[in-house]
Scaffold this motif. Sequence first.
Motif, PDB file in Angstrom:
ATOM      1  N   LYS A  31       0.796  -1.042   0.003  1.00 46.94           N
ATOM      2  CA  LYS A  31       0.021  -0.065  -0.207  1.00 46.94           C
ATOM      3  C   LYS A  31       0.717   1.175  -0.078  1.00 46.94           C
ATOM      4  N   TRP A  32       1.753   1.244  -0.883  1.00 44.77           N
ATOM      5  CA  TRP A  32       2.728   2.732  -1.164  1.00 44.77           C
ATOM      6  C   TRP A  32       1.906   3.837  -1.147  1.00 44.77           C
ATOM      7  N   LEU A  33       0.933   3.607  -2.152  1.00 46.29           N
ATOM      8  CA  LEU A  33      -0.101   4.786  -2.309  1.00 46.29           C
ATOM      9  C   LEU A  33      -1.318   4.515  -2.314  1.00 46.29           C
ATOM     10  N   SER A  34      -2.161   4.991  -1.495  1.00 44.55           N
ATOM     11  CA  SER A  34      -3.624   4.578  -1.471  1.00 44.55           C
ATOM     12  C   SER A  34      -4.380   5.831  -1.766  1.00 44.55           C
ATOM     13  N   THR A  35      -5.201   5.573  -2.573  1.00 40.71           N
ATOM     14  CA  THR A  35      -6.063   6.816  -3.169  1.00 40.71           C
ATOM     15  C   THR A  35      -7.648   6.250  -2.965  1.00 40.71           C
ATOM     16  N   SER A  36      -8.487   7.404  -2.336  1.00 41.36           N
ATOM     17  CA  SER A  36      -9.871   6.919  -2.394  1.00 41.36           C
ATOM     18  C   SER A  36     -10.693   7.636  -3.392  1.00 41.36           C
ATOM     19  N   TYR A  37     -11.499   6.919  -3.941  1.00 39.10           N
ATOM     20  CA  TYR A  37     -12.363   7.036  -5.003  1.00 39.10           C
ATOM     21  C   TYR A  37     -13.722   6.831  -4.823  1.00 39.10           C
ATOM     22  N   CYS A  38     -14.722   7.460  -5.296  1.00 35.45           N
ATOM     23  CA  CYS A  38     -16.139   7.116  -5.612  1.00 35.45           C
ATOM     24  C   CYS A  38     -16.150   6.056  -6.758  1.00 35.45           C
ATOM     25  N   ASP A  39     -17.197   5.511  -7.047  1.00 30.47           N
ATOM     26  CA  ASP A  39     -17.592   4.574  -8.003  1.00 30.47           C
ATOM     27  C   ASP A  39     -17.318   5.118  -9.362  1.00 30.47           C
ATOM     28  N   GLU A  40     -17.443   6.230  -9.820  1.00 31.42           N
ATOM     29  CA  GLU A  40     -17.507   7.110 -10.712  1.00 31.42           C
ATOM     30  C   GLU A  40     -15.928   7.291 -11.152  1.00 31.42           C
ATOM     31  N   HIS A  41     -15.090   7.474 -10.276  1.00 32.53           N
ATOM     32  CA  HIS A  41     -13.590   7.958 -10.721  1.00 32.53           C
ATOM     33  C   HIS A  41     -12.628   6.697 -10.153  1.00 32.53           C
ATOM     34  N   GLY A  42     -11.678   6.730 -10.784  1.00 29.93           N
ATOM     35  CA  GLY A  42     -10.306   5.769 -10.378  1.00 29.93           C
ATOM     36  C   GLY A  42     -10.356   4.481 -11.394  1.00 29.93           C
ATOM     37  N   ASP A  43     -11.261   4.336 -12.002  1.00 26.40           N
ATOM     38  CA  ASP A  43     -11.253   2.919 -12.988  1.00 26.40           C
ATOM     39  C   ASP A  43     -10.138   2.997 -13.876  1.00 26.40           C
ATOM     40  N   TRP A  44      -9.351   4.064 -14.331  1.00 26.86           N
ATOM     41  CA  TRP A  44      -8.488   4.047 -14.994  1.00 26.86           C
ATOM     42  C   TRP A  44      -7.093   3.529 -14.342  1.00 26.86           C
ATOM     43  N   GLU A  45      -7.064   3.656 -13.107  1.00 35.74           N
ATOM     44  CA  GLU A  45      -5.719   3.226 -12.384  1.00 35.74           C
ATOM     45  C   GLU A  45      -5.768   1.754 -12.256  1.00 35.74           C
ATOM     46  N   LEU A  46      -6.976   0.889 -12.511  1.00 36.79           N
ATOM     47  CA  LEU A  46      -7.076  -0.584 -12.204  1.00 36.79           C
ATOM     48  C   LEU A  46      -6.492  -1.094 -13.499  1.00 36.79           C
ATOM     49  N   SER A  47      -6.240  -0.114 -14.492  1.00 39.77           N
ATOM     50  CA  SER A  47      -5.824  -1.067 -15.750  1.00 39.77           C
ATOM     51  C   SER A  47      -4.244  -0.946 -15.711  1.00 39.77           C
ATOM     52  N   LEU A  48      -3.829  -0.201 -14.758  1.00 39.88           N
ATOM     53  CA  LEU A  48      -2.184  -0.216 -14.490  1.00 39.88           C
ATOM     54  C   LEU A  48      -1.599  -1.405 -13.871  1.00 39.88           C
ATOM     55  N   PRO A  49      -0.440  -2.000 -14.110  1.00 34.16           N
ATOM     56  CA  PRO A  49      -0.122  -3.106 -13.284  1.00 34.16           C
ATOM     57  C   PRO A  49       0.260  -2.509 -11.664  1.00 34.16           C
ATOM     58  N   ASP A  50       0.408  -3.675 -10.894  1.00 28.75           N
ATOM     59  CA  ASP A  50       0.477  -3.357  -9.575  1.00 28.75           C
ATOM     60  C   ASP A  50      -0.531  -2.339  -8.613  1.00 28.75           C
ATOM     61  N   HIS A  51      -1.586  -2.382  -9.420  1.00 32.84           N
ATOM     62  CA  HIS A  51      -2.728  -1.639  -8.913  1.00 32.84           C
ATOM     63  C   HIS A  51      -3.936  -2.164  -8.656  1.00 32.84           C
ATOM     64  N   TRP A  52      -4.490  -2.262  -7.099  1.00 26.34           N
ATOM     65  CA  TRP A  52      -5.755  -2.788  -7.008  1.00 26.34           C
ATOM     66  C   TRP A  52      -6.857  -2.263  -6.184  1.00 26.34           C
ATOM     67  N   GLU A  53      -7.937  -2.742  -5.982  1.00 31.62           N
ATOM     68  CA  GLU A  53      -9.118  -2.065  -5.183  1.00 31.62           C
ATOM     69  C   GLU A  53      -9.417  -2.654  -4.047  1.00 31.62           C
ATOM     70  N   ARG A  54      -9.718  -1.877  -3.099  1.00 34.34           N
ATOM     71  CA  ARG A  54     -10.183  -2.240  -1.579  1.00 34.34           C
ATOM     72  C   ARG A  54     -11.620  -1.420  -1.563  1.00 34.34           C
ATOM     73  N   LYS A  55     -12.524  -2.228  -1.128  1.00 36.58           N
ATOM     74  CA  LYS A  55     -13.872  -1.390  -0.887  1.00 36.58           C
ATOM     75  C   LYS A  55     -13.584  -0.913   0.711  1.00 36.58           C
ATOM     76  N   ILE A  56     -14.390   0.173   0.765  1.00 36.83           N
ATOM     77  CA  ILE A  56     -14.246   1.029   1.932  1.00 36.83           C
ATOM     78  C   ILE A  56     -15.515   0.434   2.844  1.00 36.83           C
ATOM     79  N   LYS A  57     -15.309   0.124   3.924  1.00 35.01           N
ATOM     80  CA  LYS A  57     -16.404  -0.440   4.837  1.00 35.01           C
ATOM     81  C   LYS A  57     -17.195   0.432   5.486  1.00 35.01           C
TER      82      LYS A  57
END
Length: 69
Positions: free
Chosen positions: A43-69
Amino acid sequence: MGKGSTKSEVQHAKRLEDGTIGCWICEAPATRWIDMERYGIRKWLSTSYCDEHGDWELSLPDHWERKIK
């Protein structure tokens, strides 16, 4: 992480007026973290996003998503 930073993990997030985590791009409540791994730090860099933003980052290597509880 800025030059000379001693932190091993950094978060990009906005706090909303009610104290909850908001999207880094807009003022909507965040629904997920997108994490970037670097230098073996998961978790070198963690960025918070809503459902409408951030999808482009998931196409990059070494990026993944965690749901906010």
